[in-house]
Structure formats: structure tokens, C-alpha cells
Design a protein around this motif. Sequence first.
Motif, PDB file in Angstrom:
ATOM      1  N   THR A  44       0.846  -1.189   0.000  1.00  0.00           N
ATOM      2  CA  THR A  44       0.000   0.000   0.000  1.00  0.00           C
ATOM      3  C   THR A  44       0.882   1.239   0.000  1.00  0.00           C
ATOM      4  O   THR A  44       1.801   1.355   0.815  1.00  0.00           O
ATOM      5  N   ILE A  45       0.608   2.153  -0.912  1.00  0.00           N
ATOM      6  CA  ILE A  45       1.267   3.461  -0.940  1.00  0.00           C
ATOM      7  C   ILE A  45       0.302   4.442  -0.294  1.00  0.00           C
ATOM      8  O   ILE A  45      -0.853   4.556  -0.718  1.00  0.00           O
ATOM      9  N   ARG A  46       0.767   5.137   0.752  1.00  0.00           N
ATOM     10  CA  ARG A  46      -0.161   5.962   1.523  1.00  0.00           C
ATOM     11  C   ARG A  46       0.502   7.248   1.988  1.00  0.00           C
ATOM     12  O   ARG A  46       1.724   7.392   1.966  1.00  0.00           O
ATOM     13  N   LEU A  47      -0.338   8.170   2.411  1.00  0.00           N
ATOM     14  CA  LEU A  47       0.086   9.373   3.108  1.00  0.00           C
ATOM     15  C   LEU A  47      -0.478   9.312   4.520  1.00  0.00           C
ATOM     16  O   LEU A  47      -1.632   8.895   4.718  1.00  0.00           O
ATOM     17  N   SER A  48       0.315   9.705   5.503  1.00  0.00           N
ATOM     18  CA  SER A  48      -0.156   9.691   6.882  1.00  0.00           C
ATOM     19  C   SER A  48       0.145  11.027   7.538  1.00  0.00           C
ATOM     20  O   SER A  48       1.138  11.685   7.208  1.00  0.00           O
ATOM     21  N   ALA A  49      -0.733  11.422   8.460  1.00  0.00           N
ATOM     22  CA  ALA A  49      -0.582  12.692   9.164  1.00  0.00           C
ATOM     23  C   ALA A  49      -0.192  12.430  10.615  1.00  0.00           C
ATOM     24  O   ALA A  49      -0.301  11.313  11.126  1.00  0.00           O
ATOM     25  N   ALA A  50       0.241  13.498  11.295  1.00  0.00           N
ATOM     26  CA  ALA A  50       0.687  13.366  12.677  1.00  0.00           C
ATOM     27  C   ALA A  50      -0.445  12.919  13.594  1.00  0.00           C
ATOM     28  O   ALA A  50      -0.199  12.280  14.621  1.00  0.00           O
ATOM     29  N   ASP A  51      -1.698  13.223  13.225  1.00  0.00           N
ATOM     30  CA  ASP A  51      -2.829  12.836  14.072  1.00  0.00           C
ATOM     31  C   ASP A  51      -3.287  11.407  13.823  1.00  0.00           C
ATOM     32  O   ASP A  51      -4.294  10.964  14.381  1.00  0.00           O
ATOM     33  N   GLY A  52      -2.560  10.671  12.973  1.00  0.00           N
ATOM     34  CA  GLY A  52      -2.901   9.271  12.729  1.00  0.00           C
ATOM     35  C   GLY A  52      -3.759   9.043  11.505  1.00  0.00           C
ATOM     36  O   GLY A  52      -3.995   7.894  11.118  1.00  0.00           O
ATOM     37  N   LYS A  53      -4.254  10.107  10.870  1.00  0.00           N
ATOM     38  CA  LYS A  53      -5.058   9.943   9.662  1.00  0.00           C
ATOM     39  C   LYS A  53      -4.210   9.399   8.527  1.00  0.00           C
ATOM     40  O   LYS A  53      -3.041   9.763   8.379  1.00  0.00           O
ATOM     41  N   GLU A  54      -4.819   8.531   7.732  1.00  0.00           N
ATOM     42  CA  GLU A  54      -4.111   7.951   6.591  1.00  0.00           C
ATOM     43  C   GLU A  54      -4.982   8.033   5.347  1.00  0.00           C
ATOM     44  O   GLU A  54      -6.199   7.909   5.429  1.00  0.00           O
ATOM     45  N   VAL A  55      -4.339   8.247   4.207  1.00  0.00           N
ATOM     46  CA  VAL A  55      -5.002   8.182   2.905  1.00  0.00           C
ATOM     47  C   VAL A  55      -4.182   7.252   2.032  1.00  0.00           C
ATOM     48  O   VAL A  55      -2.982   7.464   1.840  1.00  0.00           O
ATOM     49  N   SER A  56      -4.809   6.191   1.531  1.00  0.00           N
ATOM     50  CA  SER A  56      -4.120   5.260   0.644  1.00  0.00           C
ATOM     51  C   SER A  56      -4.195   5.781  -0.781  1.00  0.00           C
ATOM     52  O   SER A  56      -5.279   6.077  -1.281  1.00  0.00           O
ATOM     53  N   LEU A  57      -3.035   5.893  -1.416  1.00  0.00           N
ATOM     54  CA  LEU A  57      -2.980   6.402  -2.782  1.00  0.00           C
ATOM     55  C   LEU A  57      -3.053   5.288  -3.809  1.00  0.00           C
ATOM     56  O   LEU A  57      -3.532   5.488  -4.918  1.00  0.00           O
ATOM     57  N   ALA A  58      -2.546   4.107  -3.452  1.00  0.00           N
ATOM     58  CA  ALA A  58      -2.532   2.998  -4.406  1.00  0.00           C
ATOM     59  C   ALA A  58      -2.360   1.690  -3.656  1.00  0.00           C
ATOM     60  O   ALA A  58      -1.721   1.624  -2.605  1.00  0.00           O
ATOM     61  N   LEU A  59      -2.956   0.649  -4.210  1.00  0.00           N
ATOM     62  CA  LEU A  59      -2.777  -0.712  -3.729  1.00  0.00           C
ATOM     63  C   LEU A  59      -2.098  -1.475  -4.861  1.00  0.00           C
ATOM     64  O   LEU A  59      -2.667  -1.643  -5.938  1.00  0.00           O
TER      65      LEU A  59
END
Length: 226
Positions: A58-73
Motif C-alpha cells: 500500500t502506498i499511503r500518506l499519513s498525518a501526525a494525528d494518525g489519519k491515513e489516505v491510501s494512494l494505491a494498492l
Amino acid sequence: MSYTELLLQVPLFSSLEPGDLEQLSARLRPRRLGAGEVLFHRGDMGTDLYIIHEGEVTIRLSAADGKEVSLALLGRGDAFGELALLDDAPRSTDAVARKDTELLSLQREPFRQFLQERPQVLPPLLAELSQLVRRVTRTVHDTSFLDARARLARVLLDLAQSRGRPGAQGVAISPRLTQSELANLCGLTRESTNRWLRFYAREGLLTYEDGVITLLDPEDLSLNAE
């Protein structure tokens, strides 16, 4: 061991001649990851492109508050980390193994030596990298301007194209996805994703059972992806 057949599945290298593929294959090095293991974080310095031999990432972006957005599987034959071959900038995303995974790495210096020895391969490589930029631009556009219904439809259609298995009932998306994973890929909340999944199921455009999504009518679903 030769990895030329696998390299042919990678768009970045698929236009190369057999001899060029053999030379590139000799520069690949294997690496294994366990399920859930982080290969790199956003901000890490990187020098390698990776190709998935077996498994999923999984290619993802994560924030300091724990939120994640997956960009690609990504699965077998997919490549990632391409920009590390070209510049010294930090990684722009996280990469995490979704299951036990075997990778092949291509380091920057061996790749540059390869280009010096075979400059004729540079134009097709640049053309493929331009497509990568276009895909990233479309992702930003979709996140910024499409509503939840269209974003879900677009992601499902992309998954069906890249990871779909056609069958008698439609196109089944592999691997199984939780609603949280699908929501991350769409940049939506789990609740919004679930609501639109149910909508598309009621419309007869897909089924969703035990984590398996099957697109029953991709053509009609594409009408919702605008």
C-alpha cells in the motif's frame, strides 16, 4: 536468476528490448517484507525503485494525528519509488506491505550506469515517467473536484482495470478490501464509502460480499465517475 518476464509487466520497462531487459534484470536485488512492515516513510531518503515480485504493498500518506489516505494498492509486477532513481529528494509517501511480500530493488547508481551504457532506452523511460505525472495529477484533480459518489466509482473502475478478474458475473476486484481500506483509497470516510457502496449495489452495478467487490456493469458505473 533472470527477472525479464517480470520486467515486461512493468510499464516503465515494458518497451525495452530483450537484451536491455537482461542487463537490467542482473541489477535487481531481492528483499522481503513481513505483513504490516513499513518499507519507507514519507521524508526518508531513498535511492531505490521497487518492483513487487510477490505480495502487495500500500502506498499511503499519513498525518501526525494518525489519519491515513491510501494512494494505491499495488501487486505483482507493479513498481513504485521511481523518482528515487532521478533525484536526491526525500520520499513523498509511505510504503507498507499489506501481506508477506517479496520485492526486487533497483538502486540509483546501477540504474544510471545502465542508462550510460544504453542511452537509447531513455526516451521510452521518460515517456512512461510522464504518464506517472499525469496519473498523479488526475488523483489530485479527483480528490479536489469529484464528489464522494464519483470518487468511489473512479477508484473501483481503476481497481477493476489493474486488479480485476473477469468472470461470468462481472469483474471481481482482487484482493479483498475492507471498507476502511477502500475508504482510504478514495479519500473518504468509512461511512460515506459504505453509503455509496450500498447505493451502487441497489442500482445493480456491483455486489460486495465478504470483502470481494464485483462490478456487474462497469460501463454503467463509469457514467457515475464524472
